[in-house]
Scaffold this motif. Structure first.
Motif, PDB file in Angstrom:
ATOM      1  N   PHE A 142       0.811  -1.224   0.000  1.00  0.00           N
ATOM      2  CA  PHE A 142       0.000   0.000   0.000  1.00  0.00           C
ATOM      3  C   PHE A 142       0.839   1.266   0.000  1.00  0.00           C
ATOM      4  O   PHE A 142       0.355   2.346  -0.259  1.00  0.00           O
ATOM      5  CB  PHE A 142      -0.970  -0.011   1.181  1.00  0.00           C
ATOM      6  CG  PHE A 142      -1.872  -1.201   1.130  1.00  0.00           C
ATOM      7  CD1 PHE A 142      -2.912  -1.243   0.210  1.00  0.00           C
ATOM      8  CD2 PHE A 142      -1.636  -2.300   1.940  1.00  0.00           C
ATOM      9  CE1 PHE A 142      -3.727  -2.364   0.122  1.00  0.00           C
ATOM     10  CE2 PHE A 142      -2.448  -3.426   1.853  1.00  0.00           C
ATOM     11  CZ  PHE A 142      -3.491  -3.462   0.948  1.00  0.00           C
ATOM     12  N   GLU A 143       2.122   1.132   0.332  1.00  0.00           N
ATOM     13  CA  GLU A 143       2.966   2.330   0.350  1.00  0.00           C
ATOM     14  C   GLU A 143       3.711   2.514  -0.959  1.00  0.00           C
ATOM     15  O   GLU A 143       4.499   3.428  -1.087  1.00  0.00           O
ATOM     16  CB  GLU A 143       4.019   2.238   1.452  1.00  0.00           C
ATOM     17  CG  GLU A 143       3.543   1.583   2.687  1.00  0.00           C
ATOM     18  CD  GLU A 143       4.619   1.519   3.745  1.00  0.00           C
ATOM     19  OE1 GLU A 143       5.801   1.382   3.400  1.00  0.00           O
ATOM     20  OE2 GLU A 143       4.251   1.626   4.918  1.00  0.00           O
ATOM     21  N   LEU A 144       3.490   1.624  -1.901  1.00  0.00           N
ATOM     22  CA  LEU A 144       4.225   1.743  -3.157  1.00  0.00           C
ATOM     23  C   LEU A 144       3.548   2.755  -4.067  1.00  0.00           C
ATOM     24  O   LEU A 144       2.361   3.026  -3.936  1.00  0.00           O
ATOM     25  CB  LEU A 144       4.283   0.394  -3.858  1.00  0.00           C
ATOM     26  CG  LEU A 144       4.908  -0.749  -3.072  1.00  0.00           C
ATOM     27  CD1 LEU A 144       4.900  -2.018  -3.911  1.00  0.00           C
ATOM     28  CD2 LEU A 144       6.321  -0.403  -2.636  1.00  0.00           C
ATOM     29  N   GLY A 147       3.108   2.675 -10.069  1.00  0.00           N
ATOM     30  CA  GLY A 147       3.882   1.834 -10.976  1.00  0.00           C
ATOM     31  C   GLY A 147       4.539   0.666 -10.258  1.00  0.00           C
ATOM     32  O   GLY A 147       4.621  -0.438 -10.791  1.00  0.00           O
ATOM     33  N   GLN A 148       4.984   0.929  -9.050  1.00  0.00           N
ATOM     34  CA  GLN A 148       5.605  -0.145  -8.271  1.00  0.00           C
ATOM     35  C   GLN A 148       4.574  -1.226  -7.956  1.00  0.00           C
ATOM     36  O   GLN A 148       4.852  -2.422  -8.051  1.00  0.00           O
ATOM     37  CB  GLN A 148       6.205   0.433  -6.975  1.00  0.00           C
ATOM     38  CG  GLN A 148       7.423   1.314  -7.231  1.00  0.00           C
ATOM     39  CD  GLN A 148       7.802   2.178  -6.028  1.00  0.00           C
ATOM     40  OE1 GLN A 148       6.945   2.546  -5.212  1.00  0.00           O
ATOM     41  NE2 GLN A 148       9.071   2.515  -5.922  1.00  0.00           N
TER      42      GLN A 148
ATOM     43  N   ASN B  24      10.021   7.535   4.481  1.00  0.00           N
ATOM     44  CA  ASN B  24      10.205   7.641   3.042  1.00  0.00           C
ATOM     45  C   ASN B  24      10.022   9.100   2.627  1.00  0.00           C
ATOM     46  O   ASN B  24       8.927   9.642   2.699  1.00  0.00           O
ATOM     47  CB  ASN B  24       9.167   6.739   2.350  1.00  0.00           C
ATOM     48  CG  ASN B  24       9.414   6.638   0.862  1.00  0.00           C
ATOM     49  OD1 ASN B  24      10.215   7.376   0.293  1.00  0.00           O
ATOM     50  ND2 ASN B  24       8.718   5.721   0.223  1.00  0.00           N
ATOM     51  N   ALA B  26       9.311  11.600   0.259  1.00  0.00           N
ATOM     52  CA  ALA B  26       8.716  11.610  -1.080  1.00  0.00           C
ATOM     53  C   ALA B  26       8.895  12.971  -1.763  1.00  0.00           C
ATOM     54  O   ALA B  26       8.927  13.050  -2.987  1.00  0.00           O
ATOM     55  CB  ALA B  26       7.239  11.255  -1.016  1.00  0.00           C
ATOM     56  N   GLY B  47       7.046   6.862  -8.671  1.00  0.00           N
ATOM     57  CA  GLY B  47       7.654   7.044  -7.364  1.00  0.00           C
ATOM     58  C   GLY B  47       8.457   8.322  -7.224  1.00  0.00           C
ATOM     59  O   GLY B  47       9.079   8.560  -6.198  1.00  0.00           O
ATOM     60  N   SER B  48       8.441   9.178  -8.239  1.00  0.00           N
ATOM     61  CA  SER B  48       9.247  10.393  -8.170  1.00  0.00           C
ATOM     62  C   SER B  48       8.593  11.470  -7.303  1.00  0.00           C
ATOM     63  O   SER B  48       9.231  12.473  -6.992  1.00  0.00           O
ATOM     64  CB  SER B  48       9.508  10.939  -9.574  1.00  0.00           C
ATOM     65  OG  SER B  48       8.296  11.255 -10.217  1.00  0.00           O
ATOM     66  N   THR B  52       2.258  12.800  -4.712  1.00  0.00           N
ATOM     67  CA  THR B  52       2.458  13.403  -3.395  1.00  0.00           C
ATOM     68  C   THR B  52       2.411  14.921  -3.508  1.00  0.00           C
ATOM     69  O   THR B  52       1.767  15.601  -2.700  1.00  0.00           O
ATOM     70  CB  THR B  52       3.809  12.942  -2.806  1.00  0.00           C
ATOM     71  OG1 THR B  52       3.857  11.514  -2.826  1.00  0.00           O
ATOM     72  CG2 THR B  52       3.999  13.440  -1.386  1.00  0.00           C
ATOM     73  N   ARG B  55      -1.195  16.010  -4.068  1.00  0.00           N
ATOM     74  CA  ARG B  55      -2.013  15.966  -2.841  1.00  0.00           C
ATOM     75  C   ARG B  55      -1.714  17.136  -1.906  1.00  0.00           C
ATOM     76  O   ARG B  55      -2.493  17.413  -1.006  1.00  0.00           O
ATOM     77  CB  ARG B  55      -1.791  14.644  -2.098  1.00  0.00           C
ATOM     78  CG  ARG B  55      -2.404  13.467  -2.811  1.00  0.00           C
ATOM     79  CD  ARG B  55      -2.160  12.158  -2.047  1.00  0.00           C
ATOM     80  NE  ARG B  55      -2.179  11.041  -2.968  1.00  0.00           N
ATOM     81  CZ  ARG B  55      -1.208  10.125  -3.070  1.00  0.00           C
ATOM     82  NH1 ARG B  55      -0.139  10.193  -2.290  1.00  0.00           N
ATOM     83  NH2 ARG B  55      -1.305   9.150  -3.945  1.00  0.00           N
ATOM     84  N   GLU B 171      -2.879  11.757 -13.756  1.00  0.00           N
ATOM     85  CA  GLU B 171      -2.986  10.718 -14.782  1.00  0.00           C
ATOM     86  C   GLU B 171      -4.434  10.456 -15.200  1.00  0.00           C
ATOM     87  O   GLU B 171      -4.893   9.315 -15.178  1.00  0.00           O
ATOM     88  CB  GLU B 171      -2.335   9.421 -14.302  1.00  0.00           C
ATOM     89  CG  GLU B 171      -0.851   9.573 -14.037  1.00  0.00           C
ATOM     90  CD  GLU B 171      -0.205   8.219 -13.756  1.00  0.00           C
ATOM     91  OE1 GLU B 171      -0.521   7.269 -14.469  1.00  0.00           O
ATOM     92  OE2 GLU B 171       0.605   8.142 -12.827  1.00  0.00           O
TER      93      GLU B 171
HETATM   94  N1  LIG Z   1       0.731   6.244   1.393  1.00  0.00           N
HETATM   95  C1  LIG Z   1       2.048   6.106   1.309  1.00  0.00           C
HETATM   96  N2  LIG Z   1       2.765   5.650   2.359  1.00  0.00           N
HETATM   97  C2  LIG Z   1       4.108   5.522   2.286  1.00  0.00           C
HETATM   98  N3  LIG Z   1       4.865   5.822   1.212  1.00  0.00           N
HETATM   99  C3  LIG Z   1       4.216   6.291   0.132  1.00  0.00           C
HETATM  100  C4  LIG Z   1       2.774   6.457   0.111  1.00  0.00           C
HETATM  101  N4  LIG Z   1       2.413   6.934  -1.110  1.00  0.00           N
HETATM  102  C5  LIG Z   1       3.561   7.059  -1.823  1.00  0.00           C
HETATM  103  N5  LIG Z   1       4.645   6.680  -1.082  1.00  0.00           N
HETATM  104  C6  LIG Z   1       6.049   6.709  -1.526  1.00  0.00           C
HETATM  105  O1  LIG Z   1       6.405   8.056  -1.841  1.00  0.00           O
HETATM  106  C7  LIG Z   1       7.196   8.124  -3.036  1.00  0.00           C
HETATM  107  C8  LIG Z   1       6.487   9.023  -4.054  1.00  0.00           C
HETATM  108  O2  LIG Z   1       5.247   8.405  -4.418  1.00  0.00           O
HETATM  109  P1  LIG Z   1       4.182   9.092  -5.366  1.00  0.00           P
HETATM  110  O3  LIG Z   1       2.933   8.261  -5.304  1.00  0.00           O
HETATM  111  O4  LIG Z   1       4.069  10.523  -5.044  1.00  0.00           O
HETATM  112  O5  LIG Z   1       4.905   8.918  -6.791  1.00  0.00           O
HETATM  113  P2  LIG Z   1       4.382   9.255  -8.259  1.00  0.00           P
HETATM  114  O6  LIG Z   1       5.410  10.138  -8.880  1.00  0.00           O
HETATM  115  O7  LIG Z   1       2.992   9.742  -8.219  1.00  0.00           O
HETATM  116  O8  LIG Z   1       4.476   7.820  -8.944  1.00  0.00           O
HETATM  117  P3  LIG Z   1       3.533   7.121 -10.075  1.00  0.00           P
HETATM  118  O9  LIG Z   1       4.009   7.621 -11.408  1.00  0.00           O
HETATM  119  O10 LIG Z   1       3.863   5.666  -9.918  1.00  0.00           O
HETATM  120  O11 LIG Z   1       2.108   7.437  -9.767  1.00  0.00           O
HETATM  121  C9  LIG Z   1       7.388   6.674  -3.492  1.00  0.00           C
HETATM  122  O12 LIG Z   1       8.637   6.222  -3.039  1.00  0.00           O
HETATM  123  C10 LIG Z   1       6.276   5.910  -2.811  1.00  0.00           C
HETATM  124  O13 LIG Z   1       6.672   4.587  -2.557  1.00  0.00           O
END
Ligand SMILES: Nc1ncnc2c1ncn2[C@@H]1O[C@H](COP(=O)(O)OP(=O)(O)OP(=O)(O)O)[C@@H](O)[C@H]1O
Ligand SMILES: Nc1ncnc2c1ncn2[C@@H]1O[C@H](COP(=O)(O)OP(=O)(O)O)[C@@H](O)[C@H]1O
Ligand SMILES: [Mg+2]
Ligand SMILES: [Mg+2]
Lengths: 282, 280
Positions: A142-144, A147-148, B24, B26, B47-48, B52, B55, B171
């Motif tokens: 759930f923390e990924l 894409g992960q 983590n 972010a 994950g970039s 986050t 939000r 997205e």
């Molecule tokens: N609810 C959460 N709890 C803990 N870690 C989180 C949570 N949501 C995201 N992360 C971590 O924070 C980092 C940034 O995640 P984020 O979802 O903002 O990436 P993203 O750029 O939107 O990626 P994607 O293109 O896959 O949607 C990642 O390492 C992710 O694993």
């Protein structure tokens, strides 16, 4: 490992006021070892079709034969089919439910009775194949990032070593590098192990580059079933059903309209570059 | 209208006893300024930190360090929340998870009703919003029978009905077919140009970005590149390091140019390519 669908019809909410026909007289042969692209507008029936292929949805009429056996026979082992025909769902991240990534990937192999060591080897191998590093193995799914999660879900099906691997829009939401990585991975699995891959995708560029055969479905019916190069000549019909042709194919087509002697059927950037260079003498 | 001042955000994982298991980071020291009426696109690897960051714009998350201001309102102050959420609407990836009501018009009117807008005005807003996304004809239809692109346009209408100044789309086209993708991009482009609504578009489709005023490229929780689409997409090799790409036609033009083919630097669309060839 052949799969034959013979005149499949399927209705959602059959017998109610909401009855809607999702598949209309679908006949298909999926022989051993093909890389098939499946495209169609949203709601055209792609997800419904592939769920028939591993028995998750039962057709209202028509038959499906797996290696010659009718899968709707009373003594047919449906669990066997589910294992041999691995399905990665459209929103696979919704299926992640275990506390850690590794537990999630282990779920399938363990559930089908693999012993612990074998299951772990399969799970680690699958995670490595999809590019999930060791640092994330004990993380909660759930923390990924989106894409992960997708990669973990694909690993979960890969770990069961299916013979036919069906993926419902597996690259939606992946970054470009991740998309290429997953597509190359599918190609490699396909080439190394002779696994049949069925790739459902909304990216015309991706199916053009990777699929050897392209099936187009429109409102529950098969519209085209041919080589991608042939399918993408039907530009107007594809647009009418909500689809497109790859950007590079459109470019060479427009150049050909101008009188340049480029090959209209280019499907990849490489092909387009080569054809333009050749036709212009640079 | 959106101002990030050295923003860091950490997701903190705790065990059952509440002890910190892992942290983590972010977002890692992000500063940026978005002007009213801008069309901003955000690219970046999985994950970039894109979601986050998104939000933080409507205060679903608040910074661990640093500050986010939405029109001078600090997102950390609770009494700003309602106003901030009304000013900045969010559209997500999955069209099916965003539909609540049984009829399109009820779905679009849900937000305004929730904040106590008088009935007459709700219907005016619904009519306006549906018209803007080109879905007036579906007003009394069930959202369930719409295509993915149409569902996303209904979701956008639901936000429009809140009279936002900014729409953040995380997205919005990832699950759509090519036609649905085009519909959504055309809709938000029009809202930006005609209604002056600030747009923040997160996407993994490079071609959707070519019409933006400015592109931010994120990596490892920070903004690594920013500029116009042409400034960004001329960095063909650098973008690959950030797990990104360029549109196919841009790549083709780039490779032809390397072979000595006379084309201007960084072609973004097929039309530009054709113009360049015909004016040669
Ligand atoms: N609810 C959460 N709890 C803990 N870690 C989180 C949570 N949501 C995201 N992360 C971590 O924070 C980092 C940034 O995640 P984020 O979802 O903002 O990436 P993203 O750029 O939107 O990626 P994607 O293109 O896959 O949607 C990642 O390492 C992710 O694993
Ligand atoms: N669970 C369901 N209940 C009722 N109708 C459904 C359900 N799932 C899909 N449908 C309908 O069946 C048709 C085909 O849908 P689907 O197979 O999901 O298409 P695709 O995967 O190509 O987007 C659509 O009209 C859709 O609305
Ligand atoms: Mg589907
Ligand atoms: Mg995200």
């Amino acid at each position: 490992m052949s799969l034959i669908l013979d005149k499949i019809n399927y209705y959602y909410s059959k017998g109610t006021a909401f009855e809607s026909k999702a598949l209309k007289n679908i006949s298909l042969t999926i022989p051993d070892g093909e890389f098939i692209g499946l495209i169609g507008h949203t709601g055209s029936g792609k997800s419904t079709l592939i769920q028939h292929m591993n028995g998750l949805i039962r057709a209202d009429s028509g038959s499906i034969y797996y290696n010659g056996q009718d899968i709707y026979d009373k003594d047919f082992k449906m669990t066997e089919l589910r294992r041999k025909v691995g399905l990665v769902f459209q929103y696979p991240e919704h299926q992640l439910f275990e506390a850690t990534v590794i537990k999630d990937v282990l779920f399938g192999p363990t559930n089908m009775g693999m012993d612990k060591l074998k299951a772990e080897l399969a799970a680690y191998g699958a995670l490595k194949a999809v590019g999930i590093g060791e640092d994330l193995i004990d993380a909660s799914p759930f923390e990924l990032s989106g894409g992960q999660k997708r990669r973990v879900a694909i690993a979960g099906v890969l770990a069961m070593s299916p013979e036919i691997l069906i993926l419902d829009e597996p690259t939606a939401g992946l970054d470009p590098a991740g998309r290429t990585e997953i597509l190359r991975l599918l190609k490699k699995i396909h080439e190394d192990n002779g696994i049949t891959v069925i790739l459902v995708s909304h990216s015309m560029e991706d199916v053009a580059e990777y699929a050897e055969r392209l099936i187009v479905i429109d409102d529950g019916e098969i519209k085209y079933d041919d080589e991608p190069r042939k399918v993408f000549t039907h530009i107007d019909e594809l647009r009418k059903t909500g689809l497109e042709i790859p950007e590079c194919t459109e470019l060479v087509g427009r150049l050909a309209d101008l009188g340049l002697k480029v090959d209209r059927s280019c499907l990849t950037v490489d092909e387009a570059v080569a054809s333009i260079l050749q036709s212009t003498g640079y | 209208m959106i101002n990030f001042d050295d923003v860091t955000f950490e997701y903190i994982r705790r065990d059952e006893e509440g002890n910190v298991e892992s942290i983590n980071k972010a977002l890692d020291g992000i500063s940026l300024d978005v002007k009213k009426g801008d069309f901003i696109a955000i690219l970046g690897a999985n994950g970039s930190g894109k979601s986050t960051l998104a939000r933080h714009i409507n205060a679903l998350l608040t910074p661990t360090e640093g500050t986010v201001f939405i029109e001078e309102m600090n997102t950390k102050e609770d009494n700003n929340l309602l106003k901030i959420r009304q000013k900045t609407g969010m559209v997500f990836q999955n069209p099916d998870n965003q539909i609540i009501a049984g009829l399109v018009e009820e779905d679009v009117g849900f937000g305004p009703e929730n904040i106590g807008i008088p009935t007459k005005e709700i219907w005016e807003r619904v009519a306006f919003a549906l018209e803007k996304v080109g879905m007036t004809a579906y007003r009394e239809k069930s959202p369930n029978n719409l295509s993915g692109g149409q569902k996303q346009r209904v979701a956008i209408a639901g936000i429009l009905a809140m009279k936002p100044e900014c729409i953040v789309l995380d997205e919005p086209t990832a699950m759509l077919d090519p036609k649905g993708r085009r519909e959504v991009i055309e809709t938000i482009t029009e809202l930006n140009k005609k209604e002056g609504i600030t747009i923040i578009l997160i996407t993994h489709y490079m071609t959707e970005v070519v019409g933006a005023d400015k592109v931010y490229v994120m990596s490892g929780g920070n903004v690594k590149l920013s500029g116009t689409p042409r400034e960004i997409f001329k960095e063909v090799e650098l973008l690959k390091e950030y797990k990104l790409d360029v549109p196919q036609v841009t790549e083709i033009a780039y490779r032809l140019r390397q072979k000595g083919f006379p084309l201007s630097e960084c072609i973004l669309t097929i039309d530009e390519f054709i113009d360049a060839v015909t004016n040669r």
